[in-house]
Design an enzyme around this catalytic site. Structure first.
Site, PDB file in Angstrom:
ATOM      1  N   THR A 198     -13.140  -0.419  -3.039  1.00 11.70           N
ATOM      2  CA  THR A 198     -13.420  -1.784  -2.556  1.00 11.70           C
ATOM      3  C   THR A 198     -14.040  -1.674  -1.165  1.00 11.70           C
ATOM      4  O   THR A 198     -14.122  -0.582  -0.595  1.00 11.70           O
ATOM      5  CB  THR A 198     -12.131  -2.628  -2.439  1.00 11.70           C
ATOM      6  OG1 THR A 198     -11.355  -2.114  -1.350  1.00 11.70           O
ATOM      7  CG2 THR A 198     -11.304  -2.619  -3.714  1.00 11.70           C
ATOM      8  N   LYS A 217       2.143  -3.097   6.236  1.00  8.74           N
ATOM      9  CA  LYS A 217       2.411  -2.932   4.805  1.00  8.74           C
ATOM     10  C   LYS A 217       3.864  -2.481   4.568  1.00  8.74           C
ATOM     11  O   LYS A 217       4.456  -2.805   3.533  1.00  8.74           O
ATOM     12  CB  LYS A 217       1.428  -1.938   4.187  1.00  8.74           C
ATOM     13  CG  LYS A 217      -0.016  -2.463   4.124  1.00  8.74           C
ATOM     14  CD  LYS A 217      -0.136  -3.666   3.195  1.00  8.74           C
ATOM     15  CE  LYS A 217      -1.571  -4.060   2.944  1.00  8.74           C
ATOM     16  NZ  LYS A 217      -1.696  -5.205   2.028  1.00  8.74           N
ATOM     17  N   SER A 267       0.867  -1.186   0.000  1.00 10.64           N
ATOM     18  CA  SER A 267       0.000   0.000   0.000  1.00 10.64           C
ATOM     19  C   SER A 267       0.898   1.228   0.000  1.00 10.64           C
ATOM     20  O   SER A 267       2.042   1.163   0.465  1.00 10.64           O
ATOM     21  CB  SER A 267      -0.853   0.000   1.269  1.00 10.64           C
ATOM     22  OG  SER A 267      -1.473   1.256   1.447  1.00 10.64           O
ATOM     23  N   TYR A 318      -1.904  -1.015  10.329  1.00 11.99           N
ATOM     24  CA  TYR A 318      -1.994  -1.466   8.925  1.00 11.99           C
ATOM     25  C   TYR A 318      -0.781  -0.964   8.154  1.00 11.99           C
ATOM     26  O   TYR A 318      -0.114  -1.723   7.435  1.00 11.99           O
ATOM     27  CB  TYR A 318      -3.290  -0.931   8.317  1.00 11.99           C
ATOM     28  CG  TYR A 318      -3.450  -1.117   6.822  1.00 11.99           C
ATOM     29  CD1 TYR A 318      -3.926  -2.314   6.293  1.00 11.99           C
ATOM     30  CD2 TYR A 318      -3.163  -0.080   5.933  1.00 11.99           C
ATOM     31  CE1 TYR A 318      -4.090  -2.479   4.917  1.00 11.99           C
ATOM     32  CE2 TYR A 318      -3.328  -0.232   4.558  1.00 11.99           C
ATOM     33  CZ  TYR A 318      -3.790  -1.433   4.053  1.00 11.99           C
ATOM     34  OH  TYR A 318      -3.955  -1.589   2.688  1.00 11.99           O
TER      35      TYR A 318
END
Ligand SMILES: NC(=O)c1ccc[n+]([C@@H]2O[C@H](COP(=O)([O-])OP(=O)(O)OC[C@H]3O[C@@H](n4cnc5c(N)ncnc54)[C@H](OP(=O)(O)O)[C@@H]3O)[C@@H](O)[C@H]2O)c1
Length: 249
Positions: free
Chosen positions: A189, A158, A141, A154
């Site tokens: 998404t 990543k 990401s 997160y």
């Protein structure tokens, strides 16, 4: 590099929706020989295999939770040869590092977004080493390039995946396997539901990723926002860190 997709096999984690599903559809459009549709919901992979059934591409549903050693072992035992591994599955729980439940979130996100791809790649390496002209694609990401504190754990997971990608690339340099890192910005998404930012579509990302594989590109920024932020990072890493930090308010 021209790729004869009709002879190739691929495995996609988290194939049933979002970017994973975009990759499945793009690979079918290329006429690839076989795709292993994998995810933690086996029924979802099976119904996808039925829905996308076509004469050119064999679609094989597999149960594969990337945090499960048993599922990984089973996938490795089933697959003897593989050209493309897409480490796509991921989770994101909006959190920083100091809230009460953030320790558990950090553990879960590391398990799925970092240890999952590491363990699966290691297990499938014997099958991948039989490929000529294959690739391992790790979907990191743009938050792995500089930490977005709204998604702190997160981003850290990543960043770890980005670092793994760099090491793997060096270690596999002699065996002609492309190791590609993909660093998307906001994509339309379930993962970004509620994020009020311009978003690219999974189909757009998938097309850029496959074109980048064909061109042998190692680092892929597949949408306008990630390209912009990466330009900021290259010019001044501290500026991107500060920009992301300012979103905390
Ligand atoms: N959307 C974005 O803006 C964006 C930006 C940068 C990077 N990414 C990365 O892109 C990848 C795909 O995300 P997405 O945006 O397509 O999100 P998504 O629509 O939420 O899809 C995530 C996929 O990962 C699967 N998954 C989650 N945990 C798993 C596990 N333990 N084992 C196997 N599969 C698992 C999900 O399966 P279930 O159906 O079982 O939940 C789902 O198929 C992720 O790695 C994400 O971090 C996304």
């Amino acid at each position: 590099m021209s790729i004869h997709w009709q002879d190739k096999t691929a495995l996609i984690t988290g194939a049933n929706r979002g970017i994973g599903l975009g990759l499945v559809q793009a690979l079918i459009n290329k006429g690839i020989k076989r795709i292993y549709l994998t995810g933690r919901d086996f029924a979802a992979q099976q119904s996808l295999a039925i829905q996308l059934k076509n004469p050119a591409t064999e679609l094989i549903a597999l149960q594969l939770d990337v945090t499960s050693a048993k599922d990984i072992q089973q996938a490795a035992a089933t697959i003897s040869q593989l050209d493309f591994l897409f480490n796509n599955a991921g989770i994101a729980t909006g959190s920083g590092f100091i809230a009460e439940n953030s320790g558990d979130i950090a553990v879960q996100e590391m398990a799925t977004n970092y240890f999952g791809p590491v363990n699966l790649t290691r297990a499938l390496l014997p099958a991948l080493k039989k490929s000529s002209g294959g690739a391992i694609v790790n979907v990191s990401s743009i938050a792995g390039i500089a930490n977005m504190p709204l998604l702190g754990p997160y981003s850290a997971a990543k960043a770890a995946l980005h670092s793994f990608t760099q090491c793997l690339r060096a270690e596999l340099a002699k065996i002609h396997l492309l190791v590609q890192g993909v660093y998307p910005g906001p994509i339309e998404t379930r993962l970004t539901e509620g994020f009020d930012l311009p978003k690219a579509t999974p189909a757009e990302v998938a097309d850029v990723v496959l074109a980048a594989i064909e061109n042998g590109e190692e680092d892929v920024f597949p949408d306008a926002m990630s390209l912009n932020w990466y330009e900021t990072f290259k010019a001044n890493p501290k500026q991107l860190e500060k920009e992301y930090a300012s979103w905390l308010g």
